[in-house]
Design a protein around this motif. Sequence first.
Motif, PDB file in Angstrom:
ATOM      1  N   THR A  52     -36.442  -9.582  54.428  1.00 42.87           N
ATOM      2  CA  THR A  52     -37.818  -9.668  54.911  1.00 42.87           C
ATOM      3  C   THR A  52     -37.817 -10.249  56.323  1.00 42.87           C
ATOM      4  OG1 THR A  52     -38.079 -11.825  53.861  1.00 42.87           O
ATOM      5  CG2 THR A  52     -38.767  -9.912  52.575  1.00 42.87           C
ATOM      6  N   GLN A  53     -39.027 -10.425  56.847  1.00 38.38           N
ATOM      7  CA  GLN A  53     -39.201 -10.904  58.215  1.00 38.38           C
ATOM      8  C   GLN A  53     -38.333 -12.135  58.497  1.00 38.38           C
ATOM      9  OE1 GLN A  53     -43.085 -12.649  59.200  1.00 38.38           O
ATOM     10  NE2 GLN A  53     -43.099 -11.294  60.979  1.00 38.38           N
ATOM     11  N   GLY A  54     -37.523 -12.057  59.549  1.00 37.82           N
ATOM     12  CA  GLY A  54     -36.679 -13.184  59.939  1.00 37.82           C
ATOM     13  C   GLY A  54     -35.254 -13.107  59.438  1.00 37.82           C
ATOM     14  N   ASP A  55     -34.926 -12.054  58.674  1.00 35.69           N
ATOM     15  CA  ASP A  55     -33.568 -11.926  58.131  1.00 35.69           C
ATOM     16  C   ASP A  55     -32.681 -11.089  59.051  1.00 35.69           C
ATOM     17  OD1 ASP A  55     -34.330 -13.303  55.886  1.00 35.69           O
ATOM     18  OD2 ASP A  55     -34.478 -11.539  54.594  1.00 35.69           O
ATOM     19  N   LEU A  56     -31.478 -11.585  59.281  1.00 37.76           N
ATOM     20  CA  LEU A  56     -30.428 -10.796  59.921  1.00 37.76           C
ATOM     21  C   LEU A  56     -29.365 -10.524  58.875  1.00 37.76           C
ATOM     22  CD1 LEU A  56     -28.854 -10.389  63.121  1.00 37.76           C
ATOM     23  CD2 LEU A  56     -27.314 -11.542  61.543  1.00 37.76           C
ATOM     24  N   ILE A  57     -28.943  -9.263  58.781  1.00 39.56           N
ATOM     25  CA  ILE A  57     -27.860  -8.922  57.875  1.00 39.56           C
ATOM     26  C   ILE A  57     -26.864  -8.040  58.612  1.00 39.56           C
ATOM     27  CG2 ILE A  57     -29.072  -6.916  56.888  1.00 39.56           C
ATOM     28  CD1 ILE A  57     -27.783  -7.755  54.142  1.00 39.56           C
ATOM     29  N   SER A  58     -25.591  -8.290  58.375  1.00 40.93           N
ATOM     30  CA  SER A  58     -24.539  -7.483  58.978  1.00 40.93           C
ATOM     31  C   SER A  58     -23.595  -7.019  57.871  1.00 40.93           C
ATOM     32  CB  SER A  58     -23.767  -8.291  60.024  1.00 40.93           C
ATOM     33  OG  SER A  58     -22.688  -7.521  60.523  1.00 40.93           O
ATOM     34  N   VAL A  59     -23.599  -5.711  57.638  1.00 41.05           N
ATOM     35  CA  VAL A  59     -22.757  -5.109  56.611  1.00 41.05           C
ATOM     36  C   VAL A  59     -21.482  -4.616  57.294  1.00 41.05           C
ATOM     37  CG1 VAL A  59     -22.602  -3.261  54.899  1.00 41.05           C
ATOM     38  CG2 VAL A  59     -24.801  -4.402  55.317  1.00 41.05           C
ATOM     39  N   PRO A  60     -20.321  -5.119  56.883  1.00 36.31           N
ATOM     40  CA  PRO A  60     -19.094  -4.734  57.587  1.00 36.31           C
ATOM     41  C   PRO A  60     -18.786  -3.241  57.489  1.00 36.31           C
ATOM     42  CG  PRO A  60     -18.705  -6.630  56.157  1.00 36.31           C
ATOM     43  CD  PRO A  60     -20.054  -6.085  55.810  1.00 36.31           C
ATOM     44  N   ALA A  61     -18.106  -2.739  58.487  1.00 26.75           N
ATOM     45  CA  ALA A  61     -17.635  -1.354  58.467  1.00 26.75           C
ATOM     46  C   ALA A  61     -16.897  -1.082  57.167  1.00 26.75           C
ATOM     47  CB  ALA A  61     -16.703  -1.112  59.654  1.00 26.75           C
ATOM     48  N   ASN A  62     -17.078   0.124  56.662  1.00 22.57           N
ATOM     49  CA  ASN A  62     -16.366   0.628  55.472  1.00 22.57           C
ATOM     50  C   ASN A  62     -16.773  -0.051  54.163  1.00 22.57           C
ATOM     51  OD1 ASN A  62     -14.799   2.402  57.122  1.00 22.57           O
ATOM     52  ND2 ASN A  62     -13.600   0.602  57.740  1.00 22.57           N
ATOM     53  N   THR A  63     -17.860  -0.813  54.195  1.00 25.00           N
ATOM     54  CA  THR A  63     -18.389  -1.413  52.961  1.00 25.00           C
ATOM     55  C   THR A  63     -19.338  -0.415  52.297  1.00 25.00           C
ATOM     56  OG1 THR A  63     -18.310  -3.616  53.939  1.00 25.00           O
ATOM     57  CG2 THR A  63     -19.743  -3.331  52.027  1.00 25.00           C
ATOM     58  N   THR A  64     -19.113  -0.123  51.018  1.00 22.70           N
ATOM     59  CA  THR A  64     -19.995   0.825  50.335  1.00 22.70           C
ATOM     60  C   THR A  64     -21.350   0.158  50.085  1.00 22.70           C
ATOM     61  OG1 THR A  64     -18.909   0.149  48.278  1.00 22.70           O
ATOM     62  CG2 THR A  64     -18.243   2.242  49.202  1.00 22.70           C
ATOM     63  N   HIS A  65     -22.399   0.874  50.473  1.00 19.68           N
ATOM     64  CA  HIS A  65     -23.753   0.312  50.383  1.00 19.68           C
ATOM     65  C   HIS A  65     -24.776   1.439  50.465  1.00 19.68           C
ATOM     66  CE1 HIS A  65     -23.360   0.950  54.692  1.00 19.68           C
ATOM     67  NE2 HIS A  65     -24.686   1.000  54.727  1.00 19.68           N
ATOM     68  N   TRP A  66     -26.042   1.071  50.241  1.00 17.28           N
ATOM     69  CA  TRP A  66     -27.146   1.970  50.544  1.00 17.28           C
ATOM     70  C   TRP A  66     -28.320   1.127  50.998  1.00 17.28           C
ATOM     71  CZ3 TRP A  66     -25.014   1.299  45.731  1.00 17.28           C
ATOM     72  CH2 TRP A  66     -25.820   0.790  44.719  1.00 17.28           C
ATOM     73  N   PHE A  67     -29.325   1.801  51.578  1.00 15.78           N
ATOM     74  CA  PHE A  67     -30.501   1.091  52.095  1.00 15.78           C
ATOM     75  C   PHE A  67     -31.733   1.753  51.516  1.00 15.78           C
ATOM     76  CE2 PHE A  67     -33.927   0.731  55.312  1.00 15.78           C
ATOM     77  CZ  PHE A  67     -34.104  -0.635  55.254  1.00 15.78           C
ATOM     78  N   ASP A  68     -32.593   0.936  50.931  1.00 12.35           N
ATOM     79  CA  ASP A  68     -33.840   1.454  50.367  1.00 12.35           C
ATOM     80  C   ASP A  68     -35.012   0.801  51.066  1.00 12.35           C
ATOM     81  OD1 ASP A  68     -35.831   2.586  48.946  1.00 12.35           O
ATOM     82  OD2 ASP A  68     -35.125   1.952  46.964  1.00 12.35           O
ATOM     83  N   SER A  69     -35.803   1.633  51.730  1.00 20.10           N
ATOM     84  CA  SER A  69     -36.974   1.107  52.429  1.00 20.10           C
ATOM     85  C   SER A  69     -38.222   1.167  51.564  1.00 20.10           C
ATOM     86  CB  SER A  69     -37.204   1.884  53.732  1.00 20.10           C
ATOM     87  OG  SER A  69     -37.199   3.276  53.488  1.00 20.10           O
ATOM     88  N   GLY A  70     -38.080   1.675  50.333  1.00 18.25           N
ATOM     89  CA  GLY A  70     -39.207   1.672  49.397  1.00 18.25           C
ATOM     90  C   GLY A  70     -40.142   2.862  49.583  1.00 18.25           C
TER      91      GLY A  70
END
Length: 183
Positions: free
Chosen positions: A126-144
């Motif tokens: 949420t507002q004010g969060d910084l996140i850094s997902v390392p290269a080659n890390t399996t993930h997905w992003f859901d914006s809703g």
Amino acid sequence: MSRLTVWDAATGNETLRTEDPAAIAATLAAIHVRFERWPVADLPDGATAEQVLAAYKPRLDAFLAETAAGTADVIQLTPDHPMKDALRQKFLSEHTHTEDEVRFFHAGHGNFVLHVGGKVYDAHCTQGDLISVPANTTHWFDSGDRPDFTVLRVFTDTSGWTPHYTGSDMAARFPAKTDPVVA
Ligand SMILES: [Fe+2]
């Protein structure tokens, strides 16, 4: 409010749920994901990308210097965007990138869900969060269903964040806890 939910990937059992930023940061640090809270700049609604970049310039410059990333930009998505469903879908299947995926939420929210070491980590940012997902890390992003965010993106190479899909159905099996939260 920022929230981290962790499940065992094999059983689906929830093993952690926390809204404590320090606990979120510590849990994600263990899988090499950087999570920080930055003070939110006081900007009017509808601020331009240039205004958002300028407002965070000191922190951003320090971050760029520390990480050797090259550039930053601002992306905004609103619930009335005609391409919102296609844009959501693009990052909604499990994937990797060849460089770190760095996002700072000036406004709005979105879920980065990481599949690491037999666990699924759902970081509701949420507002004010910084996140850094390392290269080659399996993930997905859901914006809703109603994507609503203004985020800073940091790049080393703008081709680096092209998604490389794993073909896994993990994202369908572990839907992100987007707002409103279903307990
Ligand atoms: Fe991604």
